[in-house]
Write an enzyme that holds these catalytic residues in place. Structure first.
Site, PDB file in Angstrom:
ATOM      1  N   SER A 118     -76.373 -64.585  25.036  1.00  0.00           N
ATOM      2  CA  SER A 118     -77.009 -64.930  23.718  1.00  0.00           C
ATOM      3  C   SER A 118     -77.967 -65.635  23.525  1.00  0.00           C
ATOM      4  CB  SER A 118     -75.959 -64.745  22.621  1.00  0.00           C
ATOM      5  OG  SER A 118     -75.434 -66.058  22.647  1.00  0.00           O
ATOM      6  N   LYS A 156     -75.002 -71.511  19.119  1.00  0.00           N
ATOM      7  CA  LYS A 156     -76.070 -70.861  18.456  1.00  0.00           C
ATOM      8  C   LYS A 156     -76.893 -71.719  17.951  1.00  0.00           C
ATOM      9  CE  LYS A 156     -74.278 -66.376  18.253  1.00  0.00           C
ATOM     10  NZ  LYS A 156     -73.124 -66.834  19.121  1.00  0.00           N
TER      11      LYS A 156
END
Ligand SMILES: C[S@@+](CC[C@H](N)C(=O)[O-])C[C@H]1O[C@@H](n2cnc3c(N)ncnc32)[C@H](O)[C@@H]1O
Length: 465
Positions: A118, A156
């Protein structure tokens, strides 16, 4: 992160350096560790060099230089974190040695192993190790380790919005996660890759491999398109390629003389691979022969079109590329007789296919095609000459940059990602780079990858170092 053997060799080199003022020769290292050959020593030196522990002076007898005296530091390794889905919070359990230049000058640091893809647009890949500085706040857009729902940590980019916090993956195919609150555990300072692990993965062909070349939005993978796992599925806007034609071209690393059945089998596999790599609005511009006349007439164009459609590609149209090349004509069959004449069309096909929907709604929606180009190129007969081998660094079967240039300008937006799974001398990436698209190229052969890199430097003015 160093293995025990690598650490021992580094300690020995550092020790010799301190004692003598110069580093040991490869032969001295070999003798000291009773290694079988000097090439084994070179292997370890290369790893230490890639990991930044030593520098290497080329062509010098004792060409190993140590970084600074205290070039390494020990930090806790706290386990693995999913760069995709959040995982359970982690416990500290071991220490790793890393180059000092990977940590900040102040603060407490720890390391985590990354699982998932990701964060690939930030250069953080599955299997990498990230170094985190402990801190409880980050600026908007910084990459951090965040604790959510009390016991899950995730890696993230953090954006504080009006009534919520957006945890943004750096991968266009993944959606952000929204939460009411997070506890920031630290900020990502750097990331590095475990080279041995990566080499192990390459040989089984199923896991991530670092690009052979990467610069200015252009990546080249020296790999087999049937095995490569480094390009995420559903990440490609446009594929422009010309596969091997199975006409006995002498490629370095590919046999171009399969039986027709085997050739079609190979075709099925790589076209399926491309299907998986394409985005839903992805397009596929496939340059193939109309037919094959040597060794038995074959309807190559029609057969490959059928295969592509069976795999799921949808048919849009076919462009006829008129190379205007009549000089190569040698086979007439029965000359001046109706007995068995040969008809040969000096043209190739460019199939225009798409994955799910022809209309493009995503991407930058920015175009760079001129009115004249649009009007000329939407007429499906394209006339321009082929590419000489000499002008393409000696590659045996290049197409001219004009071919991908037209495909890219007519069928993709600025900033789209263009893939050529059979990169060869790099024509597609040159066109992508010159027209502000991102480019991914794959070729199984190292020499051809090197030719492509040289051409990118010369023709697309990509600067290396
Ligand atoms: C027709 S050439 C492509 C030429 C390219 N369009 C250019 O302009 O130079 C086909 C290329 O596919 C490469 N190739 C063959 N099999 C491959 C495979 N399985 N995976 C990746 N590349 C492969 C060959 O090494 C060769 O460079």
């Amino acid at each position: 992160m160093l293995t025990k053997k690598q650490k021992n060799i580094l300690d020995y080199i550092q020790g010799c350096h301190q004692k003598n003022g110069y580093s040991p020769s490869h032969e001295e290292i070999r003798k000291h560790f009773k290694l079988s050959s000097v090439s084994t020593v070179s292997h370890y030196i290369k790893i230490l060099q890639k990991k930044g522990y030593i520098k290497r002076a080329k062509n010098a007898a004792r060409g190993v230089e140590i970084g600074e005296k205290d070039a390494v530091i020990n930090i806790p390794f706290k386990g693995y974190i999913a760069a995709g889905q959040p995982i359970e919070a982690i416990e500290e359990y071991e220490t790793i040695t890393v180059p000092k230049n990977l940590v900040s000058t102040s603060g407490q640091h720890f390391a985590l192993g990354v699982k998932g893809d990701s964060m690939i647009d930030e250069g953080i890949f599955d299997g990498d190790t990230v170094i985190i500085r402990k801190q409880s706040n980050v600026e908007n857009g910084e990459t951090a380790i965040a604790l959510i729902n009390g016991n899950e940590v995730t890696l993230k980019k953090i954006f504080k919005e009006k009534n919520r916090i957006r945890l943004q993956p750096a991968n266009p195919n993944l959606k952000p996660l929204y939460v009411k609150s997070v506890v920031i555990q630290g900020k990502v300072i750097s990331a590095f890759r475990n080279i041995e692990e990566q080499e192990k993965r390459n040989s089984d062909g199923t896991k991530f491999q670092r690009p052979y070349f990467e610069k200015d939005g252009i990546s080249i993978f020296r790999d087999d398109i049937l095995k490569i796992a480094s390009i995420p599925n559903a990440s490609i806007d446009l594929i422009v390629t010309s596969p091997p034609y199975n006409v006995d071209i002498h490629y370095n690393s590919h046999a171009d003389n399969l039986t027709y059945e085997d050739y079609l089998e190979f075709t099925k596999k790589w076209i399926k691979r491309c299907f998986d790599l394409a985005k839903s609005e992805g397009r596929f511009l496939l340059n193939i022969p109309l037919d094959k006349n040597k060794g038995g007439q074959k309807s190559v164009g029609a057969d490959i079109t059928r295969i592509a459609k069976d795999i799921g590609w949808k048919y849009h149209s076919t462009i006829i590329w008129n190379e205007g090349n009549i000089s190569r004509r040698t086979a007439w069959g029965s000359f001046m007789s109706a007995s068995a004449p040969y008809v040969i069309a000096p043209v190739e096909l460019i199939l225009v296919l798409y994955k799910d929907s022809w209309k493009k709604t995503g991407g930058s929606r920015k175009n760079d095609i001129t009115k004249q180009e649009f009007m000329d190129w939407t007429n499906g007969i394209w006339t321009f000459p082929g590419q000489s081998k000499k002008g393409a660094g000696g590659h045996p079967a290049p197409f001219p940059v004009e071919l991908p240039r037209r495909c890219i300008k007519l069928f993709s937006f600025i900033d789209d990602t263009v893939l050529d799974p059979f990169l060869g001398s790099g024509s597609t990436l040159i066109a992508a780079c010159l027209h502000n698209r991102k480019g991914v190229g794959v070729d199984i052969d190292k020499d051809y990858c090197d030719i492509a890199i040289r051409r990118l430097q010369q023709e697309a003015k990509i600067k290396i170092n």
